[in-house]
Motif scaffolding. Structure first.
Motif, PDB file in Angstrom:
ATOM      1  N   ILE A 180      42.401  44.322  17.239  1.00 45.63           N
ATOM      2  CA  ILE A 180      41.638  45.271  16.227  1.00 45.63           C
ATOM      3  C   ILE A 180      42.074  46.922  16.511  1.00 45.63           C
ATOM      4  O   ILE A 180      42.316  47.645  15.701  1.00 45.63           O
ATOM      5  N   LEU A 181      41.848  47.105  18.025  1.00 46.18           N
ATOM      6  CA  LEU A 181      42.124  48.336  18.226  1.00 46.18           C
ATOM      7  C   LEU A 181      43.616  48.817  18.117  1.00 46.18           C
ATOM      8  O   LEU A 181      43.724  50.019  17.818  1.00 46.18           O
ATOM      9  N   PHE A 182      44.502  48.053  18.528  1.00 41.36           N
ATOM     10  CA  PHE A 182      45.635  48.400  18.139  1.00 41.36           C
ATOM     11  C   PHE A 182      46.376  48.511  16.781  1.00 41.36           C
ATOM     12  O   PHE A 182      46.681  49.532  16.287  1.00 41.36           O
ATOM     13  N   ARG A 183      45.857  47.866  16.019  1.00 38.91           N
ATOM     14  CA  ARG A 183      46.069  47.745  14.311  1.00 38.91           C
ATOM     15  C   ARG A 183      45.230  49.046  13.793  1.00 38.91           C
ATOM     16  O   ARG A 183      45.962  49.803  12.920  1.00 38.91           O
ATOM     17  N   LYS A 184      44.063  49.477  14.246  1.00 35.13           N
ATOM     18  CA  LYS A 184      43.327  50.655  13.878  1.00 35.13           C
ATOM     19  C   LYS A 184      44.079  51.905  14.305  1.00 35.13           C
ATOM     20  O   LYS A 184      43.895  53.024  13.816  1.00 35.13           O
ATOM     21  N   GLY A 185      44.902  51.698  15.389  1.00 31.23           N
ATOM     22  CA  GLY A 185      45.638  52.875  15.812  1.00 31.23           C
ATOM     23  C   GLY A 185      45.051  53.575  16.985  1.00 31.23           C
ATOM     24  O   GLY A 185      45.287  54.516  17.590  1.00 31.23           O
ATOM     25  N   PHE A 186      43.785  52.910  17.531  1.00 30.62           N
ATOM     26  CA  PHE A 186      43.183  53.493  18.763  1.00 30.62           C
ATOM     27  C   PHE A 186      43.913  53.118  19.877  1.00 30.62           C
ATOM     28  O   PHE A 186      44.129  54.035  20.642  1.00 30.62           O
ATOM     29  N   ILE A 187      44.241  52.007  20.144  1.00 27.82           N
ATOM     30  CA  ILE A 187      45.226  51.608  21.212  1.00 27.82           C
ATOM     31  C   ILE A 187      46.597  51.848  20.941  1.00 27.82           C
ATOM     32  O   ILE A 187      46.868  51.141  19.873  1.00 27.82           O
ATOM     33  N   ARG A 188      47.405  52.509  21.623  1.00 26.99           N
ATOM     34  CA  ARG A 188      48.776  52.699  21.352  1.00 26.99           C
ATOM     35  C   ARG A 188      49.907  51.936  22.105  1.00 26.99           C
ATOM     36  O   ARG A 188      51.006  52.261  21.971  1.00 26.99           O
ATOM     37  N   ALA A 234      40.966  57.477  15.353  1.00 25.69           N
ATOM     38  CA  ALA A 234      41.264  56.179  14.646  1.00 25.69           C
ATOM     39  C   ALA A 234      40.291  55.605  14.153  1.00 25.69           C
ATOM     40  O   ALA A 234      40.287  54.721  13.191  1.00 25.69           O
ATOM     41  N   ILE A 235      39.233  55.834  15.181  1.00 25.48           N
ATOM     42  CA  ILE A 235      37.997  54.766  14.894  1.00 25.48           C
ATOM     43  C   ILE A 235      36.748  55.338  15.406  1.00 25.48           C
ATOM     44  O   ILE A 235      36.628  56.238  16.420  1.00 25.48           O
ATOM     45  N   ASP A 236      35.695  55.144  14.738  1.00 21.90           N
ATOM     46  CA  ASP A 236      34.208  56.024  15.077  1.00 21.90           C
ATOM     47  C   ASP A 236      33.649  55.230  16.078  1.00 21.90           C
ATOM     48  O   ASP A 236      33.993  54.103  16.691  1.00 21.90           O
ATOM     49  N   THR A 237      32.721  55.985  17.055  1.00 24.92           N
ATOM     50  CA  THR A 237      32.182  55.490  18.065  1.00 24.92           C
ATOM     51  C   THR A 237      31.148  54.230  18.090  1.00 24.92           C
ATOM     52  O   THR A 237      31.511  53.403  18.689  1.00 24.92           O
ATOM     53  N   GLU A 238      30.669  54.198  16.751  1.00 24.10           N
ATOM     54  CA  GLU A 238      29.802  53.103  16.344  1.00 24.10           C
ATOM     55  C   GLU A 238      30.685  51.679  16.275  1.00 24.10           C
ATOM     56  O   GLU A 238      30.407  50.553  17.086  1.00 24.10           O
ATOM     57  N   THR A 239      31.756  51.771  15.692  1.00 27.40           N
ATOM     58  CA  THR A 239      32.646  50.504  15.465  1.00 27.40           C
ATOM     59  C   THR A 239      33.293  50.361  16.859  1.00 27.40           C
ATOM     60  O   THR A 239      33.486  48.997  17.206  1.00 27.40           O
ATOM     61  N   LEU A 240      33.709  51.260  17.735  1.00 31.85           N
ATOM     62  CA  LEU A 240      34.116  51.151  18.893  1.00 31.85           C
ATOM     63  C   LEU A 240      33.279  50.272  19.853  1.00 31.85           C
ATOM     64  O   LEU A 240      33.666  49.269  20.510  1.00 31.85           O
ATOM     65  N   GLN A 241      32.100  50.452  19.985  1.00 34.81           N
ATOM     66  CA  GLN A 241      30.961  50.043  20.541  1.00 34.81           C
ATOM     67  C   GLN A 241      30.731  48.454  20.142  1.00 34.81           C
ATOM     68  O   GLN A 241      30.868  47.771  20.920  1.00 34.81           O
ATOM     69  N   MET A 242      30.910  48.491  18.914  1.00 34.93           N
ATOM     70  CA  MET A 242      30.575  46.990  18.246  1.00 34.93           C
ATOM     71  C   MET A 242      31.754  46.149  18.914  1.00 34.93           C
ATOM     72  O   MET A 242      31.562  45.130  19.480  1.00 34.93           O
TER      73      MET A 242
END
Length: 1566
Positions: free
Chosen positions: A1132-1140, A1085-1093
């Motif tokens: 953010i992470l929930f909307r991006k679909g990373f956290i579910r 759902a999200i790239d490593t760079e964005t996640l780190q940010m």
């Protein structure tokens, strides 16, 4: 609901057993002590049934049973002892038998039935006389045994018996008075202060027991006509004393008054019945009432309390000469008494200026307002490069945050000259002649479209083969890829081709499956896909269908067994692929087309959507109601918008913003959101949606909350919370900015009906002059709200007309910026839309045998026939199509001869019959027809059948036997397996929100540990060691390279080491990687760079590390005590679909954009009500992603679920709108406003337009009187002069407006010089204060601004406290005395105000009990002289409830401290909560003192949040928020005092500055 303490220790033990037993059977317990209530809820101490309580009971069941038996034995022994002294040898059972016998005899005497008061009177009198006779006989036997004079003893006994008969006669007469006198007359009875004489106490106790035995056997009256309405009014002791006093004092002295015929007859009837019931001996005739001379009452020097002579303070008002006051309350001033100028109250006002303490302070100085003091996120004028970089970083993140909220590309807004608006709802007439330019543009567009179509055709040709092949292999996954292609495609002709390919593939797959399966169960998902394609083709591309295509569709319908639809589409003979008619059955789905579509395709049904685009909207085609909203904005009108969550109502807000941004660079839109989390979210959305080139120093978007502000007054779109917007509107020197406001948007406007801060929303809505949009998903009376707001707009129209000309002239002349002025519109429209895009289905989760099971909960199961008959179906109770079919089938099952069964059969229904494409609207109409039919069953004599239908739809009673806390991770795992994630799990306790999320993580970690081999651990260990060695080698090589000349061979060596290092790192990462089944995170759902940010932003926050660790597993939690950066990480992470998986409190439901697939209610609470349920469940079902939303109830009782589904949300009726500090702030605005006319108009609007008083003239008058009371109070305290101008410390009081009445008390302490006495430095000339002085100062401030009550019982705890003292000490003596004096003065003034306002009471309602509505009115008794004599005290009972008068209360009691609220007349709508008093000691309803929690002082001493969690019993997040609030208050006081004082070395200022600094240091450390 149970008391935590009984009348004695045995009763307390009994209550404890009741609590233990309740917990064992999963019943929560609420303490009856320490309760408070407000307009919405009753608040009490809740002791929920935990799994540990249930297991405790199981483990100790035998011990508990034995202890309980012993307790019951002891209670019985106590009872025997109590009875023995009164009833001698008569045991409990004998007494019960005697009571039953008396009742049976009465039933024979009065076969026609009677009223409970008469029944209890005659039975208890006869039984107690018999028992007293028995008591005297026993006593006589004892005396006879002692050989005393027998004759004398018998004579004494006879006398005593006659005395008690007299007392019973008086009791019978008092009951007759109850029967015949209305409450209005009884409330005027004299108050007899004498106590009952000692020598009748035995009989009185005996009589109480007899009443108890009679009432315990009331069930004997089961088949007898017994009227129980007046069970609440069985006796009146004060009335009995009154009658007794008359007969033993006044009557003896020669006052003979008649009873009146009616009373006399009724009394005789009662006494004769008593005589018949006694039987064993004669009880004498009814008259005379007194045959003996014994005094029943003790002698007293003043036996009658004279309320007319009570010292009531002077009710006069201090005269004022103020235009604003005259305008608001002028109409009632003429009827009020005013004090003369020489009155001591008036003359003392002048002396107030002479206080010593005022010499130290320049209290007349204007203070900086809350806006100035709110922390500015960035210094707007700084040019420091570091600062500029942080601003840049902030804007980059905001745009990223905004893009996570919605995928809309940013729009560059350019200011345009405003054109006259065109009405978009009316289609334009085409021009007769197109210009050359228009023709060229049209042709170019056509060419571009053709080019685009060619591209898409090529693209389809390239992928079609692989998709077709995949559909042959696996139809469902092939169709998914095909649908993904369709989403990216724009050309209709290409889409049509794709759909036809899919339909052919579906038909082929269906045929193959049916041939292979034979008679076994068919996979209907293929049939569903086939119908889905048919729907799409018929509805979206009818103009492209050729005859061959129609033939294919007809063939498909034939193969599904839908013959009628086939012939309606293509009447001619359809080619049947050489298949005989009889073999066609094998291909049929086995049901009619309507049932098939409703039962299996419900969520795929096509929604009715408009196809004509609106030039104002580029991204989508708006619905009709959305176009109406756009028209509202175009016409500069206001609107109340009620539409479900995620229906698209917020779009109007952004359209409105864009309109204002285009108009000019000066106009402002204010967006008011209820929470800081929503403020941050909207700000990010605005920044990512719009960009605009603005002059230097101006910004597009600004934020203002209590914590920080950013570009707030130099922006065009301000996002804020209600309290902060109110600060700006009430600020006298911000009016120039306020005039720039063009539109205000109120999001979640239903907060107007909330319990905290509701009045602030009200003030905003009535103070703004510009148009507004008020948005909500949950308002049950929007018409009432709209009508009220329209009345406010009428007021503003009138005001604008009155001062319009000079105002506009000033408006344009004052600054060239504001010359542009739009035409005002005063219309308020109501826009309603009730249809959710996707249906919600409800499920109940139950635990059985350590597993979780799910049951579908049909919404109709929440209803009862009584509810439907009384209120009908709730407007928002909708069924999904399959639930509609289920309802029909159940109705058909339970009424065999149902006459409309055929007519309402889904296949025959007029809404769906013979339709190839059934739409969502058709299904809704069919659902409505079934609901109407079920309602008619109930109303037309078939309620029993309807009951059976509803009962059958209900799931079996679900009782979860397992540990719901322990099972929580399993619930999450089950939802994952069912593909129901992402999900939001709502809980209402902050601690539980965090614990549940952590428990899910622990469960995943354990799962991973179990799967992980020992070899993997060893490998990880080895690789880590190798890495360390290689790293050392690289560093060593580096130093060698630096010293020596670069040797190519050595360079190669270094490169080898670095390659090895990279390789080892990869191996280690792979080894430690979390397996897919041990995380809920969607890594793609999200790239490593964005996640780190996102992770980097919470590096230094309190919960940052914990949230990052959870996020890596796809889990998060969200509640109000998190830092805004922490909340943003989860959002953010929930909307991006990373956290579910997210556990959350209700704050997330207030407008936060976090849609999900499922919502789970995982905890019951008083806060889980109809409003919150709708707000929270509305998050389920993501538009554009999910066609259905799921709601799960886990550990919520079935009755509660039913209540949530069928209850309406509370109506918005308004709260008490005024407070003393608000009045002061309004007077400040009126007297100091930059534009006096505008300021006064705003103030009058607030005073005149409260929602509470809308269409309520009594309430309006009461508010006027409260306003006058407030002015009087402010004048007496020295904050206002007689002209309404501010003086003294008015600025400081209004500055601390969050904390009324503590702000008023604080300033009174300051004026008295108490802080000057306290704040003495360690030595003369020093600027430092000792720890002791600081702690005393915190003690005083904690008593004022940190008031948090603990249950009274908590003081008896034997628990050991490790760091905290827990219980806050009282104020120091001098502060306590000053507080007492302040309270007494305020109480006197408030009591005088209550007496003034009492004339507004609705006495008809005052004579009714508020809940049961039992009425105590009636015709007053006029023919009885005795009644007139006893009930002649009308004075001194003006403001007291007539019910309270029966207990001896009078107006004088209003002047006593801590008078309970229920004593005051309730219909005047005001009570002691509106008085600005602060009682140092608070008592619960059992009279026990409730201590204050010493959390603020304890934290100041030890600086540990853990200490507060452990000892003070607070949640860590809540404690942190409260401490932050306390610290902000100290800082606010400190800054104000510094501004008011010229002396740099003033001790009070220095002490507060030292305290503020120290407190913030301690807070920052945690």
């Amino acid at each position: 609901m149970v008391a935590d303490e009984g009348l004695n220790h045995l009763q307390t033990h009994l209550f404890n057993f009741l609590i233990i037993q309740s917990w064992a059977i999963k019943v929560n317990v609420v303490l009856s002590s320490g309760q408070t209530s407000n307009i919405l809820r009753l608040y009490a101490y809740l002791m929920p049934s935990m799994y540990t309580n249930q297991t405790f009971f199981k483990e100790n069941k035998k011990k508990i049973e034995n202890a309980y038996k012993i307790l019951i034995k002891q209670l019985q022994e106590c009872r025997i002892l109590a009875l023995e002294s009164l009833f001698g040898n008569l045991k409990w059972k004998n007494m019960m038998d005697e009571a039953c016998e008396t009742i049976s005899l009465l039933k024979q005497l009065w076969p026609e039935g009677s009223d409970i008061r008469r029944v209890l009177c005659v039975t208890s009198c006869s039984l107690s006389l018999r028992m007293y006779h028995h008591f005297l006989e026993n006593r006589n036997k004892t005396i006879f045994d002692q050989n005393t004079d027998i004759q004398e003893v018998e004579s004494n006994c006879l006398n005593m018996m006659q005395e008690m008969e007299d007392l019973c006669k008086l009791h019978c007469l008092s009951v007759v008075f109850l029967l015949h006198l209305p409450l209005s007359q009884r409330a005027c009875a004299r108050f007899i202060t004498s106590h009952w004489a000692q020598n009748i106490q035995t009989f009185l106790k005996m009589k109480k027991w007899c009443e108890y035995f009679i009432l315990s056997n009331i069930n004997i009256f089961e088949f007898w006509n017994l009227n129980l309405i007046h069970l609440c009014d069985l006796s009146d002791e004060l009335l009995l004393k009154n009658i007794a006093f008359y007969y033993e004092n006044e009557n003896v002295e020669g006052l003979h008054l008649n009873l009146g015929d009616v009373i006399m007859k009724d009394y005789e009837h009662l006494w004769n019945t008593v005589s018949k019931l006694v039987r064993k001996f004669s009880v004498g005739k009814p008259f005379p009432l007194r045959t003996t001379k014994l005094s029943f009452l003790e002698k007293s020097p003043s036996p009658i309390k004279d309320t007319s002579k009570e010292n009531i303070p002077n009710l006069g008002f201090i005269p004022m000469s103020c235009e604003l006051v005259d305008k608001f309350v002028g109409d009632i001033l003429k009827d009020l008494p005013f004090l003369k100028s020489d009155d001591p109250v008036v003359t003392s006002l002048v002396k107030q200026k002479e206080f010593d303490e005022l010499v130290h302070w320049h209290s007349h100085r204007p203070l900086s307002d809350d806006y100035d003091r709110t922390k500015c996120q960035f210094d707007e004028k700084s040019r420091d490069p570091r600062f500029l970089r942080s601003v840049q970083k902030y804007h980059v993140f905001q745009r990223f945050y905004g893009s996570s909220l919605e995928s809309v590309s940013p729009k560059v807004v350019v200011t345009q000259a405003v054109k006259p608006k065109s009405n978009f709802s009316v289609p334009k007439n085409k021009k007769a002649h197109e210009t050359k330019a228009e023709i060229i543009t049209r042709e170019n567009k056509k060419r571009l479209l053709a080019k685009e179509e060619q591209k898409e055709e090529k693209k389809w040709n390239a992928v079609s083969f692989s998709i077709e092949e995949e559909m042959k292999e696996n139809l469902i996954s092939g169709i998914k890829n095909l649908e993904d292609f369709l989403k990216s495609c724009k050309s209709n002709s290409v889409k049509f081709r794709v759909e036809m390919v899919a339909l052919t593939a579906c038909l082929k797959a269906w045929k193959e499956q049916c041939r292979g399966k034979g008679e076994s169960t068919k996979d209907l998902s293929i049939a569903v896909q086939m119908m889905k394609r048919i729907h799409s083709l018929m509805e979206r591309y009818p103009e492209l269908l050729q005859e061959a295509d129609q033939q294919l569709i007809a063939r498909c319908l034939k193969y599904l067994g839908f013959d009628e639809l086939t012939s309606s589409l293509y009447p001619t003979q359809v080619v049947r692929d050489d298949i005989e008619e009889k073999k066609m059955d094998k291909y049929s789905v086995g049901m009619g087309p309507v049932r098939f579509q409703l039962q299996y395709m419900g969520h795929y049904l096509i929604r009715d959507e408009r196809k004509d685009p609106d030039p104002r909207v580029q991204d989508f085609i708006p619905d009709t109601w959305q176009r109406e909203l756009l028209d509202v904005v175009d016409n500069n009108e206001s609107a109340v918008i009620v539409a479900p969550t995620s229906s698209g109502k917020t779009y109007a807000s952004y359209y409105c913003m864009e309109k204002v941004l285009k108009e000019s660079n000066e106009g402002v839109v204010v967006y008011v959101a209820p929470t800081k989390a929503l403020v941050n979210q909207v700000a990010a959305t605005v920044q990512s949606r719009f960009t605009k080139n603005l002059p230097n120093g101006e910004a597009l978007c600004g934020v203002f909350t209590r914590d920080y502000r950013h570009d707030a007054l130099n922006c065009q779109v301000l996002i804020t919370v209600p309290a902060c917007f109110e600060i700006l509107l009430l600020s006298p020197h911000r009016q120039a900015w306020v005039k720039r406001i063009r539109y205000v948007i109120f999001d979640e406007v239903h907060c107007l009906g909330g319990e905290i801060g509701a009045e602030v929303w009200e003030h905003l809505l009535v103070m703004i002059r510009c148009p507004f949009l008020a948005l909500s998903a949950t308002i049950s009376n929007p018409e009432h709200l709209t009508e009220w707001l329209q009345s406010v707009k009428r007021y503003w129209k009138q005001e604008d007309n009155t001062m319009g000309k000079n105002r506009n002239a000033g408006y344009c002349a004052s600054s060239h910026k504001y010359q542009f002025r739009m035409k005002e519109s005063y219309k308020v429209r109501l826009v309603l839309y009730g249809e959710r895009y996707n249906d919600l289905e409800k499920h109940i989760c139950s635990i059985t045998h350590d597993d979780i099971y799910f049951d579908h909960f049909h919404p109709c199961a929440a209803l009862t026939t009584d509810h439907i008959e009384k209120y009908g179906f709730p407007s928002d109770l909708t069924l999904s199509p399959r639930e509609t079919i289920q309802l029909y089938d159940t109705m058909f099952q339970f009424w065999e001869s149902w006459p409309r069964a055929q007519e309402l059969d889904p296949e025959k229904s007029i809404h769906c019959k013979n339709k190839i494409v059934i739409k969502k609207l058709d299904a809704r109409k069919y659902e409505e027809s079934l609901k109407a039919e079920l309602t008619s069953w109930i109303k037309n004599g078939h309620a029993e059948e309807a009951k059976m239908v509803l009962r059958n739809l209900s799931p079996d009673s679900v009782f979860s036997s397992g540990n719901t806390v322990k099972m929580f991770p399993l619930l999450v795992e089950k939802l994952r397996k069912m593909e129901k994630l992402p999900a939001l799990f709502f809980l209402f306790n902050l601690g539980d929100v965090e614990e549940r999320a952590l428990s899910v993580r622990t469960s995943l970690e354990q799962k991973q540990a179990e799967k992980r081999s020992l070899k993997a651990d060893k490998e990880a260990h080895d690789v880590t060691n190798k890495l360390r060695k290689v790293k050392k080698s690289i560093e060593k090589q580096k130093t060698i390279d630096e010293k020596s000349q670069k040797n190519p061979r050595k360079m190669d060596q270094r490169l080898i080491h670095e390659a090895e290092h990279t390789n080892l790192l990869r191996t280690l990462e792979k080894n430690l990687e979390i397996p897919q089944e041990c995380t809920y995170a969607n890594q793609k759902a999200i790239d490593t760079e964005t996640l780190q940010m996102v992770f980097d932003r919470v590096k230094f926050t309190r919960k940052g590390e914990e949230l990052k660790a959870l996020a890596r597993r796809g889990i998060g939690y969200h509640h109000s005590s998190l830092n805004f950066k922490e909340k943003q990480l989860v959002e953010i992470l929930f909307r991006k679909g990373f956290i579910r998986v997210v556990t959350a409190t209700g704050t997330l439901a207030l407008g936060i954009n976090m849609p999900c697939k499922s919502v789970v209610f995982a905890q019951n609470s008083v806060y889980l009500d109809a409003l919150n349920y709708r707000q929270m469940s509305g998050r389920a079902g993501r538009r554009g992603q999910d066609l259905m939303g799921d709601v799960y109830f886990f550990d919520i009782p079935l009755p509660k679920i039913g209540k949530l589904i069928k209850s309406n949300v509370p109506e918005l009726r308004g709260q008490f709108p005024l407070s003393i500090t608000l009045v002061l702030r309004l007077m400040l605005l009126a007297s100091k406003g930059d534009d006096p006319e505008d300021a006064k108009a705003k103030v009058l609007s607030v005073l005149k337009h409260s929602l509470l008083s809308f269409k309520q003239p009594r309430v309006t008058e009461m508010l006027k009187l409260y306003f006058l009371f407030s002015l009087q109070f402010l004048m007496k305290q020295g904050y206002l002069d007689q002209e309404g101008k501010l003086m003294g410390f008015a600025g400081l009081v209004s500055h601390l407006h969050y904390h009324e009445p503590s702000n008023l008390v604080f300033v009174s302490f300051l004026v008295k010089g108490l802080f000057r006495n306290l704040c003495q430095p360690t030595r003369k000339g020093s600027k430092h204060f000792s720890q002791d002085v600081m702690e005393k100062l915190v003690l005083v401030l904690a008593n004022l601004f940190g008031r948090r009550l603990l249950p009274a019982k908590f003081q008896d705890t034997t628990l050991k406290f490790y760091q905290s003292k827990v219980f806050l000490e009282d104020l120091p003596e001098d502060f306590n005395d000053a507080l007492h004096e302040y309270n007494m003065n305020v109480t006197k003034d408030f009591a005088s105000f209550l007496l003034s306002v009492s004339k507004l009471a609705d006495m008809k309602q005052e004579y009714q009990l508020p809940l049961s509505k039992i009425n105590f009115t009636g015709k007053e008794c006029e023919d009885s002289q005795l009644v007139s004599h006893l009930m002649n005290c009308k004075e001194g009972r003006v403001a007291i409830s007539p019910f309270a008068c029966l207990s001896g209360n009078s107006d004088g009691d209003l002047f006593q401290p801590n008078t309970p609220n229920h004593v005051i007349l309730r219909t005047i709508g005001i009570n002691h909560t509106q008085a600005p008093v602060l009682w140092s000691k608070i008592f619960d309803n059992q009279g026990r003192r409730m201590p204050l929690n010493a959390y603020a002082l304890d934290f100041y001493k030890h600086g540990s949040l853990t200490g507060l969690v452990q000892d003070n019993r607070m949640n860590e997040g809540t404690a942190y928020e409260l401490l932050k609030d306390f610290a902000l208050t100290i800082r606010s006081i400190s800054v104000s005092l510094r501004e008011l004082c010229e002396n740099e070395d003033d001790n009070v200022v220095l002490a507060f500055e030292q305290l503020s600094e120290t407190f913030f240091e301690k807070l920052n450390q945690v």
